[in-house]
Motif scaffolding. Sequence first.
Motif, PDB file in Angstrom:
ATOM      1  N   GLN A   1      34.513  49.645  37.005  1.00 55.24           N
ATOM      2  CA  GLN A   1      34.782  50.044  38.225  1.00 55.24           C
ATOM      3  C   GLN A   1      36.113  49.530  38.944  1.00 55.24           C
ATOM      4  N   ARG A   2      36.138  48.322  39.061  1.00 59.64           N
ATOM      5  CA  ARG A   2      37.376  47.741  39.661  1.00 59.64           C
ATOM      6  C   ARG A   2      38.489  48.002  38.818  1.00 59.64           C
ATOM      7  N   GLY A   3      38.695  47.976  37.439  1.00 63.14           N
ATOM      8  CA  GLY A   3      39.791  48.048  36.847  1.00 63.14           C
ATOM      9  C   GLY A   3      40.068  49.455  36.331  1.00 63.14           C
ATOM     10  N   LYS A   4      39.227  50.418  36.667  1.00 61.27           N
ATOM     11  CA  LYS A   4      39.338  51.680  36.297  1.00 61.27           C
ATOM     12  C   LYS A   4      39.746  51.781  34.683  1.00 61.27           C
ATOM     13  N   VAL A   5      39.035  51.106  34.188  1.00 57.89           N
ATOM     14  CA  VAL A   5      39.489  50.808  32.603  1.00 57.89           C
ATOM     15  C   VAL A   5      38.458  51.320  31.624  1.00 57.89           C
ATOM     16  N   GLU A   6      38.784  51.590  30.503  1.00 55.74           N
ATOM     17  CA  GLU A   6      37.765  52.232  29.375  1.00 55.74           C
ATOM     18  C   GLU A   6      37.769  51.048  28.205  1.00 55.74           C
ATOM     19  N   LEU A   7      37.017  51.561  27.393  1.00 57.97           N
ATOM     20  CA  LEU A   7      37.270  50.768  26.123  1.00 57.97           C
ATOM     21  C   LEU A   7      38.574  51.049  25.212  1.00 57.97           C
ATOM     22  N   ASN A   8      38.935  49.951  24.733  1.00 56.64           N
ATOM     23  CA  ASN A   8      40.189  50.011  23.886  1.00 56.64           C
ATOM     24  C   ASN A   8      41.570  50.518  24.540  1.00 56.64           C
ATOM     25  N   GLU A   9      41.332  49.967  25.973  1.00 52.40           N
ATOM     26  CA  GLU A   9      42.887  49.811  26.480  1.00 52.40           C
ATOM     27  C   GLU A   9      43.275  48.424  26.476  1.00 52.40           C
ATOM     28  N   LYS A  10      42.806  47.563  25.759  1.00 52.14           N
ATOM     29  CA  LYS A  10      43.487  46.268  25.436  1.00 52.14           C
ATOM     30  C   LYS A  10      43.259  45.336  26.598  1.00 52.14           C
ATOM     31  N   THR A  11      42.004  45.378  27.168  1.00 57.18           N
ATOM     32  CA  THR A  11      41.934  44.359  28.274  1.00 57.18           C
ATOM     33  C   THR A  11      40.557  43.518  27.942  1.00 57.18           C
ATOM     34  N   MET A  12      40.140  42.518  28.863  1.00 58.69           N
ATOM     35  CA  MET A  12      38.960  41.952  29.040  1.00 58.69           C
ATOM     36  C   MET A  12      37.862  42.858  29.104  1.00 58.69           C
ATOM     37  N   TYR A  13      38.039  44.273  29.322  1.00 61.24           N
ATOM     38  CA  TYR A  13      36.670  44.962  29.460  1.00 61.24           C
ATOM     39  C   TYR A  13      36.291  45.360  27.860  1.00 61.24           C
TER      40      TYR A  13
ATOM     41  N   ILE B   1      52.621  39.353  25.858  1.00 59.67           N
ATOM     42  CA  ILE B   1      52.440  40.851  26.439  1.00 59.67           C
ATOM     43  C   ILE B   1      52.264  40.745  28.075  1.00 59.67           C
ATOM     44  N   GLY B   2      52.752  39.926  28.772  1.00 62.69           N
ATOM     45  CA  GLY B   2      52.519  39.965  30.320  1.00 62.69           C
ATOM     46  C   GLY B   2      53.720  38.724  30.909  1.00 62.69           C
ATOM     47  N   ASP B   3      53.232  38.270  31.821  1.00 61.72           N
ATOM     48  CA  ASP B   3      54.222  37.305  32.593  1.00 61.72           C
ATOM     49  C   ASP B   3      53.811  35.980  32.364  1.00 61.72           C
ATOM     50  N   GLY B   4      52.897  35.408  31.505  1.00 57.59           N
ATOM     51  CA  GLY B   4      52.743  34.107  31.230  1.00 57.59           C
ATOM     52  C   GLY B   4      51.808  33.245  31.988  1.00 57.59           C
ATOM     53  N   ASP B   5      51.203  33.890  32.889  1.00 61.82           N
ATOM     54  CA  ASP B   5      50.537  33.044  33.945  1.00 61.82           C
ATOM     55  C   ASP B   5      48.764  33.018  33.947  1.00 61.82           C
ATOM     56  N   HIS B   6      48.555  33.822  32.756  1.00 58.92           N
ATOM     57  CA  HIS B   6      47.068  33.607  32.590  1.00 58.92           C
ATOM     58  C   HIS B   6      46.464  32.308  32.628  1.00 58.92           C
ATOM     59  N   GLY B   7      47.092  31.431  31.548  1.00 60.87           N
ATOM     60  CA  GLY B   7      46.408  30.244  31.563  1.00 60.87           C
ATOM     61  C   GLY B   7      46.319  29.445  32.830  1.00 60.87           C
ATOM     62  N   VAL B   8      47.419  29.395  33.460  1.00 60.43           N
ATOM     63  CA  VAL B   8      47.414  28.436  34.669  1.00 60.43           C
ATOM     64  C   VAL B   8      46.402  29.066  35.824  1.00 60.43           C
ATOM     65  N   ASN B   9      46.627  30.364  35.602  1.00 57.49           N
ATOM     66  CA  ASN B   9      45.584  31.132  36.772  1.00 57.49           C
ATOM     67  C   ASN B   9      44.144  30.781  36.408  1.00 57.49           C
TER      68      ASN B   9
ATOM     69  N   THR C   1      47.072  49.996  27.544  1.00 59.20           N
ATOM     70  CA  THR C   1      47.343  51.044  28.587  1.00 59.20           C
ATOM     71  C   THR C   1      46.773  50.983  29.824  1.00 59.20           C
ATOM     72  N   LYS C   2      46.437  49.479  30.015  1.00 61.84           N
ATOM     73  CA  LYS C   2      46.213  49.077  31.539  1.00 61.84           C
ATOM     74  C   LYS C   2      46.845  47.885  31.671  1.00 61.84           C
ATOM     75  N   GLY C   3      47.219  47.465  32.997  1.00 60.53           N
ATOM     76  CA  GLY C   3      47.891  46.197  33.556  1.00 60.53           C
ATOM     77  C   GLY C   3      49.154  46.049  32.889  1.00 60.53           C
ATOM     78  N   ARG C   4      49.537  44.876  33.235  1.00 59.53           N
ATOM     79  CA  ARG C   4      50.983  44.414  32.978  1.00 59.53           C
ATOM     80  C   ARG C   4      51.465  44.787  31.595  1.00 59.53           C
ATOM     81  N   ALA C   5      50.506  44.477  30.513  1.00 55.32           N
ATOM     82  CA  ALA C   5      50.557  44.725  29.122  1.00 55.32           C
ATOM     83  C   ALA C   5      51.099  46.137  28.779  1.00 55.32           C
ATOM     84  N   SER C   6      50.644  47.079  29.510  1.00 55.29           N
ATOM     85  CA  SER C   6      50.893  48.507  29.244  1.00 55.29           C
ATOM     86  C   SER C   6      52.429  48.736  29.460  1.00 55.29           C
ATOM     87  N   TYR C   7      53.084  47.821  30.219  1.00 61.67           N
ATOM     88  CA  TYR C   7      54.715  48.132  30.289  1.00 61.67           C
ATOM     89  C   TYR C   7      55.218  47.758  28.881  1.00 61.67           C
TER      90      TYR C   7
END
Length: 191
Positions: free
Chosen positions: A112-124, A31-39, A158-164
């Motif tokens: 605050q940084r991610g402008k994210v709420e619960l259930n947007e499918k992120t670390m938050y 659901i992204g670009d495959g770099d999270h492990g290496v990051n 609904t947030k970040g690269r995965a939202s595409y």
Amino acid sequence: MNVTELKQRLLNLVDVFEEKENLLTELDRAIGDGDHGVNMVRGFKALPDNIDDSSMQSLLKSTGMTLMSNIGGASGPLYGFSFVKMAQVAEDEIDQDNLKVLLNTFAEAIAQRGKVELNEKTMYDVVARANEAAKEGETLNYDVLQSYADLTKDIEATKGRASYFKADSKGHIDPGAQSSVYILNALIGDE
Ligand code: ADP
Ligand code: MG
């Protein structure tokens, strides 16, 4: 938990992220670009040479600065900023009360940084649920944290690269939700 113990738990994350690199890569490939492990490996591998363990506050701040400049991607600034903010509220010894303050700060920093709420499918989703559970006096452990990451599987991003990926993002755990399980597990200590 004192500064020496937290330092050890943070340094152990170098091994954890090396061990989980492929898993995080696979999740981010779906659901992204495959770099999270290496990051995450790059970020944590930079810790041994860059952390300052002269106090709990310095440890958390130097960890944040190191993660911010070494993880990269969307997750680097989010994790980095969170540790810097936690440094501002940390006490010399992290007890149950201070842990609650740290988790609240972690959740607020990402919101605050991610402008994210619960259930947007992120670390938050994981950090916010851990914060709520701690507030309620519930016991946090690895399995509980993993259950929060698992909850991201069936929702649409609904947030970040995965939202595409829109509806196609369903069916996969969010990579950042998974990596936050390991980070939070280090912070909560041996509860
Ligand atoms: P990138 O998306 O730039 O490739 P990573 O792969 O390292 O960066 O990190 C992706 C993770 O970052 C996602 O799985 C998600 O958990 C998290 N993320 C991305 N954008 C946000 C945001 N706005 N708020 C919270 N978390 C986010
Ligand atoms: Mg990525």
